[in-house]
Design a protein around this motif. Structure first.
Motif, PDB file in Angstrom:
ATOM      1  N   ALA A  85       6.149  15.498   0.361  1.00  0.00           N
ATOM      2  CA  ALA A  85       4.919  15.824   1.107  1.00  0.00           C
ATOM      3  C   ALA A  85       3.626  15.590   0.268  1.00  0.00           C
ATOM      4  CB  ALA A  85       5.002  17.518   1.297  1.00  0.00           C
ATOM      5  N   SER A  86       3.529  15.399  -1.018  1.00  0.00           N
ATOM      6  CA  SER A  86       2.269  15.269  -1.725  1.00  0.00           C
ATOM      7  C   SER A  86       2.353  13.920  -1.585  1.00  0.00           C
ATOM      8  CB  SER A  86       2.364  15.670  -3.240  1.00  0.00           C
ATOM      9  OG  SER A  86       3.511  15.079  -3.996  1.00  0.00           O
ATOM     10  N   THR A  87       3.225  13.171  -1.470  1.00  0.00           N
ATOM     11  CA  THR A  87       3.001  11.416  -1.334  1.00  0.00           C
ATOM     12  C   THR A  87       2.494  11.206   0.144  1.00  0.00           C
ATOM     13  OG1 THR A  87       4.909  11.180  -2.883  1.00  0.00           O
ATOM     14  CG2 THR A  87       4.007   9.485  -1.494  1.00  0.00           C
ATOM     15  N   GLY A  88       2.994  11.940   0.949  1.00  0.00           N
ATOM     16  CA  GLY A  88       2.471  11.815   2.506  1.00  0.00           C
ATOM     17  C   GLY A  88       1.259  12.221   2.607  1.00  0.00           C
ATOM     18  N   ALA A  89       0.944  13.393   1.946  1.00  0.00           N
ATOM     19  CA  ALA A  89      -0.752  13.907   2.003  1.00  0.00           C
ATOM     20  C   ALA A  89      -1.613  13.137   1.504  1.00  0.00           C
ATOM     21  CB  ALA A  89      -0.502  15.518   1.441  1.00  0.00           C
ATOM     22  N   MET A  90      -1.358  12.442   0.171  1.00  0.00           N
ATOM     23  CA  MET A  90      -2.247  11.465  -0.351  1.00  0.00           C
ATOM     24  C   MET A  90      -2.475  10.255   0.566  1.00  0.00           C
ATOM     25  SD  MET A  90      -3.527  13.120  -2.731  1.00  0.00           S
ATOM     26  CE  MET A  90      -4.313  11.545  -3.402  1.00  0.00           C
ATOM     27  N   TRP A  91      -1.257   9.772   1.258  1.00  0.00           N
ATOM     28  CA  TRP A  91      -1.486   8.691   2.180  1.00  0.00           C
ATOM     29  C   TRP A  91      -2.011   9.048   3.329  1.00  0.00           C
ATOM     30  CZ3 TRP A  91      -0.849   3.564   1.765  1.00  0.00           C
ATOM     31  CH2 TRP A  91      -0.193   2.989   0.528  1.00  0.00           C
ATOM     32  N   GLY A  92      -1.948  10.124   3.922  1.00  0.00           N
ATOM     33  CA  GLY A  92      -2.882  10.728   4.939  1.00  0.00           C
ATOM     34  C   GLY A  92      -4.376  10.744   4.669  1.00  0.00           C
ATOM     35  N   VAL A 104      -6.141   9.462  -9.944  1.00  0.00           N
ATOM     36  CA  VAL A 104      -5.280  10.187  -9.296  1.00  0.00           C
ATOM     37  C   VAL A 104      -3.822   9.564  -9.143  1.00  0.00           C
ATOM     38  CG1 VAL A 104      -4.789  11.459  -6.963  1.00  0.00           C
ATOM     39  CG2 VAL A 104      -6.982  11.546  -8.190  1.00  0.00           C
ATOM     40  N   SER A 105      -3.882   8.288  -8.526  1.00  0.00           N
ATOM     41  CA  SER A 105      -2.658   7.803  -8.241  1.00  0.00           C
ATOM     42  C   SER A 105      -2.098   7.368  -9.617  1.00  0.00           C
ATOM     43  CB  SER A 105      -2.995   6.456  -7.575  1.00  0.00           C
ATOM     44  OG  SER A 105      -3.478   5.395  -8.319  1.00  0.00           O
ATOM     45  N   GLN A 106      -2.567   7.209 -10.836  1.00  0.00           N
ATOM     46  CA  GLN A 106      -2.163   6.988 -12.007  1.00  0.00           C
ATOM     47  C   GLN A 106      -1.217   8.285 -12.312  1.00  0.00           C
ATOM     48  OE1 GLN A 106      -5.454   5.356 -14.193  1.00  0.00           O
ATOM     49  NE2 GLN A 106      -4.971   3.476 -13.870  1.00  0.00           N
ATOM     50  N   ILE A 107      -2.005   9.270 -12.332  1.00  0.00           N
ATOM     51  CA  ILE A 107      -1.336  10.701 -12.664  1.00  0.00           C
ATOM     52  C   ILE A 107      -0.256  10.863 -11.793  1.00  0.00           C
ATOM     53  CG2 ILE A 107      -1.655  13.096 -12.439  1.00  0.00           C
ATOM     54  CD1 ILE A 107      -4.767  12.694 -13.383  1.00  0.00           C
ATOM     55  N   GLY A 108      -0.119  10.577 -10.628  1.00  0.00           N
ATOM     56  CA  GLY A 108       1.265  10.613  -9.744  1.00  0.00           C
ATOM     57  C   GLY A 108       2.182   9.646 -10.343  1.00  0.00           C
ATOM     58  N   VAL A 109       1.703   8.453 -10.715  1.00  0.00           N
ATOM     59  CA  VAL A 109       2.792   7.445 -11.065  1.00  0.00           C
ATOM     60  C   VAL A 109       3.474   8.089 -12.221  1.00  0.00           C
ATOM     61  CG1 VAL A 109       3.076   5.166 -12.102  1.00  0.00           C
ATOM     62  CG2 VAL A 109       1.901   5.404  -9.954  1.00  0.00           C
ATOM     63  N   ALA A 159       7.074   6.582  -6.600  1.00  0.00           N
ATOM     64  CA  ALA A 159       6.512   5.928  -7.686  1.00  0.00           C
ATOM     65  C   ALA A 159       5.917   4.523  -7.098  1.00  0.00           C
ATOM     66  CB  ALA A 159       7.453   5.673  -8.718  1.00  0.00           C
ATOM     67  N   PHE A 160       6.448   4.007  -6.376  1.00  0.00           N
ATOM     68  CA  PHE A 160       6.013   2.668  -5.808  1.00  0.00           C
ATOM     69  C   PHE A 160       4.732   2.839  -4.772  1.00  0.00           C
ATOM     70  CE2 PHE A 160       5.539  -0.547  -2.621  1.00  0.00           C
ATOM     71  CZ  PHE A 160       5.656  -1.687  -3.169  1.00  0.00           C
ATOM     72  N   ALA A 161       5.086   4.022  -4.087  1.00  0.00           N
ATOM     73  CA  ALA A 161       3.905   4.465  -3.083  1.00  0.00           C
ATOM     74  C   ALA A 161       2.565   4.962  -3.804  1.00  0.00           C
ATOM     75  CB  ALA A 161       4.504   5.548  -2.070  1.00  0.00           C
ATOM     76  N   TRP A 162       2.878   5.842  -4.838  1.00  0.00           N
ATOM     77  CA  TRP A 162       1.619   6.054  -5.497  1.00  0.00           C
ATOM     78  C   TRP A 162       0.982   4.960  -6.267  1.00  0.00           C
ATOM     79  CZ3 TRP A 162      -0.820  10.808  -5.931  1.00  0.00           C
ATOM     80  CH2 TRP A 162      -0.178  11.790  -5.365  1.00  0.00           C
ATOM     81  N   TRP A 163       1.858   3.934  -6.951  1.00  0.00           N
ATOM     82  CA  TRP A 163       1.148   2.938  -7.488  1.00  0.00           C
ATOM     83  C   TRP A 163       0.312   2.155  -6.421  1.00  0.00           C
ATOM     84  CZ3 TRP A 163       2.484  -2.179  -6.607  1.00  0.00           C
ATOM     85  CH2 TRP A 163       2.050  -3.113  -6.969  1.00  0.00           C
ATOM     86  N   ARG A 164       1.051   1.975  -5.474  1.00  0.00           N
ATOM     87  CA  ARG A 164       0.418   1.146  -4.211  1.00  0.00           C
ATOM     88  C   ARG A 164      -1.009   1.662  -3.645  1.00  0.00           C
ATOM     89  NH1 ARG A 164      -1.595  -2.826  -2.318  1.00  0.00           N
ATOM     90  NH2 ARG A 164      -1.086  -4.012  -0.707  1.00  0.00           N
ATOM     91  N   LEU A 165      -0.941   3.247  -3.637  1.00  0.00           N
ATOM     92  CA  LEU A 165      -1.943   3.921  -3.170  1.00  0.00           C
ATOM     93  C   LEU A 165      -3.019   3.418  -4.129  1.00  0.00           C
ATOM     94  CD1 LEU A 165      -2.822   5.916  -1.005  1.00  0.00           C
ATOM     95  CD2 LEU A 165      -2.070   7.891  -2.756  1.00  0.00           C
ATOM     96  N   GLY A 166      -2.958   3.501  -5.567  1.00  0.00           N
ATOM     97  CA  GLY A 166      -4.181   3.177  -6.426  1.00  0.00           C
ATOM     98  C   GLY A 166      -4.552   1.659  -6.340  1.00  0.00           C
ATOM     99  N   LYS A 167      -4.023   0.899  -5.702  1.00  0.00           N
ATOM    100  CA  LYS A 167      -4.546  -0.558  -5.590  1.00  0.00           C
ATOM    101  C   LYS A 167      -5.904  -0.655  -4.923  1.00  0.00           C
ATOM    102  CE  LYS A 167      -1.805  -3.403  -7.366  1.00  0.00           C
ATOM    103  NZ  LYS A 167      -1.966  -4.150  -8.823  1.00  0.00           N
ATOM    104  N   LYS A 168      -6.539  -1.230  -5.585  1.00  0.00           N
ATOM    105  CA  LYS A 168      -8.255  -1.509  -5.119  1.00  0.00           C
ATOM    106  C   LYS A 168      -7.989  -2.587  -3.851  1.00  0.00           C
ATOM    107  CE  LYS A 168     -10.817   1.360  -7.428  1.00  0.00           C
ATOM    108  NZ  LYS A 168     -11.468   2.443  -7.102  1.00  0.00           N
ATOM    109  N   ASN A 169      -9.042  -2.483  -3.217  1.00  0.00           N
ATOM    110  CA  ASN A 169      -8.938  -3.336  -1.893  1.00  0.00           C
ATOM    111  C   ASN A 169      -7.662  -3.549  -1.410  1.00  0.00           C
ATOM    112  OD1 ASN A 169     -11.706  -3.903  -2.353  1.00  0.00           O
ATOM    113  ND2 ASN A 169     -10.996  -5.178  -3.956  1.00  0.00           N
TER     114      ASN A 169
END
Length: 118
Positions: free
Chosen positions: A32-39, A50-55, A104-114
């Motif tokens: 749910a937290s992963t979904g919330a961050m993507w939302g 934030v994404s680095q902490i999640g990873v 982990a992949f989803a949180w890492w991808r979330l932190g990618k710029k652009n």
């Protein structure tokens, strides 16, 4: 934007199906937290910190489950999908390891710029 919304929705579905798990709350919280961050990322850019902490948090969980995952590989990778009920410990632990890997992949991808996911 649509892809980010769909990814968020997918993680909320993952969280929902964890409700029948023997230890649901940890997994519901994780998905749910992963979904919330993507939302949230549909409307706002998520700070890289934030994404680095999640990873990092998820990687700690992966490290705890890594010996069980390696054991499963040494066993010849017997099926973990034959039934939904985990009839042997390696089934549940391997599924948990793979689920953490997806998060982990989803949180890492979330932190990618652009990000190309718009």
């Amino acid at each position: 934007m649509i892809i980010r919304f769909l990814i968020a929705l997918l993680f909320f579905v993952f969280a929902y199906v964890q409700l029948n798990d023997p230890d649901p709350w940890l997994w519901v919280l994780l998905y749910a937290s992963t979904g919330a961050m993507w939302g949230v990322s549909v409307f706002y850019e998520i700070p890289k910190r934030v994404s680095q902490i999640g990873v990092v948090v998820i990687l700690v969980g992966l490290l705890f489950l890594l010996p069980d995952f390696i054991n499963w590989v040494k066993m010849g990778m017997p099926t973990i999908t034959a039934t939904m009920k985990a009839e042997a410990p390696h089934i549940e632990l391997t599924r948990e390891f793979l689920g953490l890997g997806i998060c982990a992949f989803a949180w890492w991808r979330l932190g990618k710029k652009n990000s190309s996911l718009s």
